[in-house]
Design a protein around this motif. Structure first.
Motif, mmCIF file in Angstrom:
data_model
loop_
_atom_site.group_PDB
_atom_site.id
_atom_site.type_symbol
_atom_site.label_atom_id
_atom_site.label_comp_id
_atom_site.label_asym_id
_atom_site.label_seq_id
_atom_site.Cartn_x
_atom_site.Cartn_y
_atom_site.Cartn_z
ATOM 1 N N LEU A 156 -4.023 -61.586 -29.574
ATOM 2 C CA LEU A 156 -5.312 -61.771 -30.252
ATOM 3 C C LEU A 156 -6.379 -60.913 -29.590
ATOM 4 C CD1 LEU A 156 -5.151 -65.677 -30.344
ATOM 5 C CD2 LEU A 156 -4.504 -64.106 -32.194
ATOM 6 N N ASP A 157 -7.464 -60.679 -30.323
ATOM 7 C CA ASP A 157 -8.616 -60.004 -29.722
ATOM 8 C C ASP A 157 -9.100 -60.829 -28.531
ATOM 9 O OD1 ASP A 157 -8.307 -58.332 -31.846
ATOM 10 O OD2 ASP A 157 -10.272 -58.676 -32.727
ATOM 11 N N THR A 158 -9.512 -60.142 -27.485
ATOM 12 C CA THR A 158 -9.942 -60.844 -26.282
ATOM 13 C C THR A 158 -10.971 -60.007 -25.538
ATOM 14 O OG1 THR A 158 -9.153 -61.965 -24.280
ATOM 15 C CG2 THR A 158 -8.102 -59.869 -24.842
ATOM 16 N N PHE A 159 -11.451 -60.526 -24.436
ATOM 17 C CA PHE A 159 -12.367 -59.808 -23.558
ATOM 18 C C PHE A 159 -11.785 -59.817 -22.151
ATOM 19 C CE2 PHE A 159 -14.973 -61.461 -26.982
ATOM 20 C CZ PHE A 159 -15.779 -60.381 -27.309
ATOM 21 N N TRP A 215 -3.919 -53.719 -29.402
ATOM 22 C CA TRP A 215 -3.527 -52.902 -28.248
ATOM 23 C C TRP A 215 -2.710 -53.692 -27.238
ATOM 24 C CZ3 TRP A 215 -8.867 -50.083 -27.393
ATOM 25 C CH2 TRP A 215 -9.020 -49.109 -28.407
ATOM 26 N N LEU A 216 -2.485 -54.972 -27.550
ATOM 27 C CA LEU A 216 -1.624 -55.796 -26.718
ATOM 28 C C LEU A 216 -0.225 -55.847 -27.328
ATOM 29 C CD1 LEU A 216 -4.152 -58.690 -26.052
ATOM 30 C CD2 LEU A 216 -3.472 -56.888 -24.447
ATOM 31 N N LYS A 217 0.755 -56.251 -26.556
ATOM 32 C CA LYS A 217 2.118 -56.305 -27.078
ATOM 33 C C LYS A 217 2.844 -57.519 -26.516
ATOM 34 C CE LYS A 217 3.416 -52.842 -23.612
ATOM 35 N NZ LYS A 217 3.920 -51.459 -23.410
ATOM 36 N N GLU A 218 3.823 -57.964 -27.253
ATOM 37 C CA GLU A 218 4.618 -59.096 -26.818
ATOM 38 C C GLU A 218 5.412 -58.714 -25.575
ATOM 39 O OE1 GLU A 218 7.908 -62.240 -28.669
ATOM 40 O OE2 GLU A 218 7.187 -60.525 -29.853
ATOM 41 N N GLY A 219 5.404 -59.591 -24.594
ATOM 42 C CA GLY A 219 6.088 -59.306 -23.346
ATOM 43 C C GLY A 219 5.155 -58.708 -22.308
ATOM 44 N N LYS A 253 -14.642 -65.227 -24.600
ATOM 45 C CA LYS A 253 -16.090 -65.107 -24.767
ATOM 46 C C LYS A 253 -16.627 -63.889 -24.007
ATOM 47 C CE LYS A 253 -17.009 -70.073 -25.334
ATOM 48 N NZ LYS A 253 -15.591 -70.463 -25.354
ATOM 49 N N PRO A 254 -17.545 -63.135 -24.618
ATOM 50 C CA PRO A 254 -18.164 -62.009 -23.902
ATOM 51 C C PRO A 254 -19.196 -62.499 -22.901
ATOM 52 C CG PRO A 254 -19.167 -62.247 -26.062
ATOM 53 C CD PRO A 254 -18.048 -63.262 -25.996
ATOM 54 N N TYR A 255 -19.395 -61.738 -21.863
ATOM 55 C CA TYR A 255 -20.426 -62.033 -20.868
ATOM 56 C C TYR A 255 -21.207 -60.738 -20.684
ATOM 57 C CZ TYR A 255 -22.506 -63.542 -16.390
ATOM 58 O OH TYR A 255 -23.382 -63.868 -15.377
ATOM 59 N N LEU A 267 -11.257 -56.091 -25.779
ATOM 60 C CA LEU A 267 -9.893 -55.595 -25.845
ATOM 61 C C LEU A 267 -9.271 -56.053 -27.160
ATOM 62 C CD1 LEU A 267 -7.339 -54.308 -24.715
ATOM 63 C CD2 LEU A 267 -6.939 -56.389 -23.378
ATOM 64 N N PRO A 268 -9.111 -55.142 -28.136
ATOM 65 C CA PRO A 268 -8.527 -55.525 -29.431
ATOM 66 C C PRO A 268 -7.089 -56.010 -29.277
ATOM 67 C CG PRO A 268 -9.585 -53.368 -29.555
ATOM 68 C CD PRO A 268 -9.505 -53.733 -28.099
#
Length: 242
Positions: free
Chosen positions: A162-165, A203-207, A231-233, A199-200
């Motif tokens: 998922l999208d994250t920060f 651009w992440l991957k399983e594993g 959450k953004p800071y 961080l979209p």
């Protein structure tokens, strides 16, 4: 001038190296870097001795027996006003370097690719630092051997893509964040007020996922010094002198 653009370098970090004449060491001489655009990290014989910003080009004393290295960071070009049209105001790199008032010439010049964190990559010139620290910058200990790369990994399952920060805490000072060989952006918690980078999820991957921080100044080891958050800071403390 010894400008980065002359070497076809328009982003990231360029390195200038000067070999000290054999048998003629520099002992407690005044080094002054003029026209720093935008930030310089100075090493003598492989030891980190000073940070020089565009806003403050004060001279400082150094001792060197073999080599002086100056890493110059391009922090971005001006995108507004008449300054865009004035090359003399908006070049990147250096104008000149003086030792006890005399201009030094004969510099070797090369680009450092901050996104290549493999052992054989150009960025390998930035190596992990030992524990002994001596020099200070705005109240924090400088990395003794200069800018360094810190790498690790984290594992995600399919439901977590998922999208994250990425929260980069005050354990770090200034540098670049790379995830899965993608440059996410610059961080500068010493200056604030932004402490997270977006961080979209695509651009992440399983594993297994890789993360690297190219730290330019200082790192204080701490638990959870960098972590993912939902959450953004972006309104944290501000330090205009960083």
């Amino acid at each position: 001038g010894i400008n980065a653009e002359y070497g076809d370098v328009f982003e990231g970090i360029v390195a200038y190296e000067h070999e000290v004449t054999k048998g003629k060491p520099l002992i407690d001489v005044e080094l002054k870097i003029r026209g720093v655009h935008d930030r310089a990290y100075v090493l003598t014989d492989g030891n980190f001795v000073q940070v020089v910003s565009r806003e403050d080009e004060s001279g400082f004393n150094v001792t060197a027996h073999e080599k002086i290295t100056i890493l110059v960071e391009n922090m971005g070009y001006i995108g507004f006003s008449k300054a865009m049209l004035d090359y003399n105001a908006e070049y990147k790199g250096l104008k000149n370097v003086t030792v006890n008032g005399c201009v030094w010439t004969h510099w070797n010049f090369y680009k450092i690719n901050v996104t290549d964190t493999t052992p054989r990559g150009t960025a390998n010139k930035l190596t992990a630092a030992p524990t002994h620290k001596t020099k200070m910058w705005t109240g924090k200990e400088l990395l003794p051997k200069g800018p360094a790369i810190y790498s690790g990994e984290f594992v995600l399952d399919k439901s977590q893509l998922l999208d994250t920060f990425v929260n980069i805490t005050r354990s770090w000072s200034k540098g670049y964040l790379i995830v899965n060989d993608i440059l996410i952006g610059r961080y500068w918690p010493d200056a604030g007020p932004q402490y997270t980078l977006y961080l979209p999820g695509v651009w992440l991957k399983e594993g297994r996922n890789t993360i690297s921080l190219v730290e330019l100044q200082s790192y204080t080891p701490a638990e959870n010094s960098v972590y993912l958050t939902d959450k953004p800071y972006i309104n944290g403390p501000v330090n205009p002198d960083a």
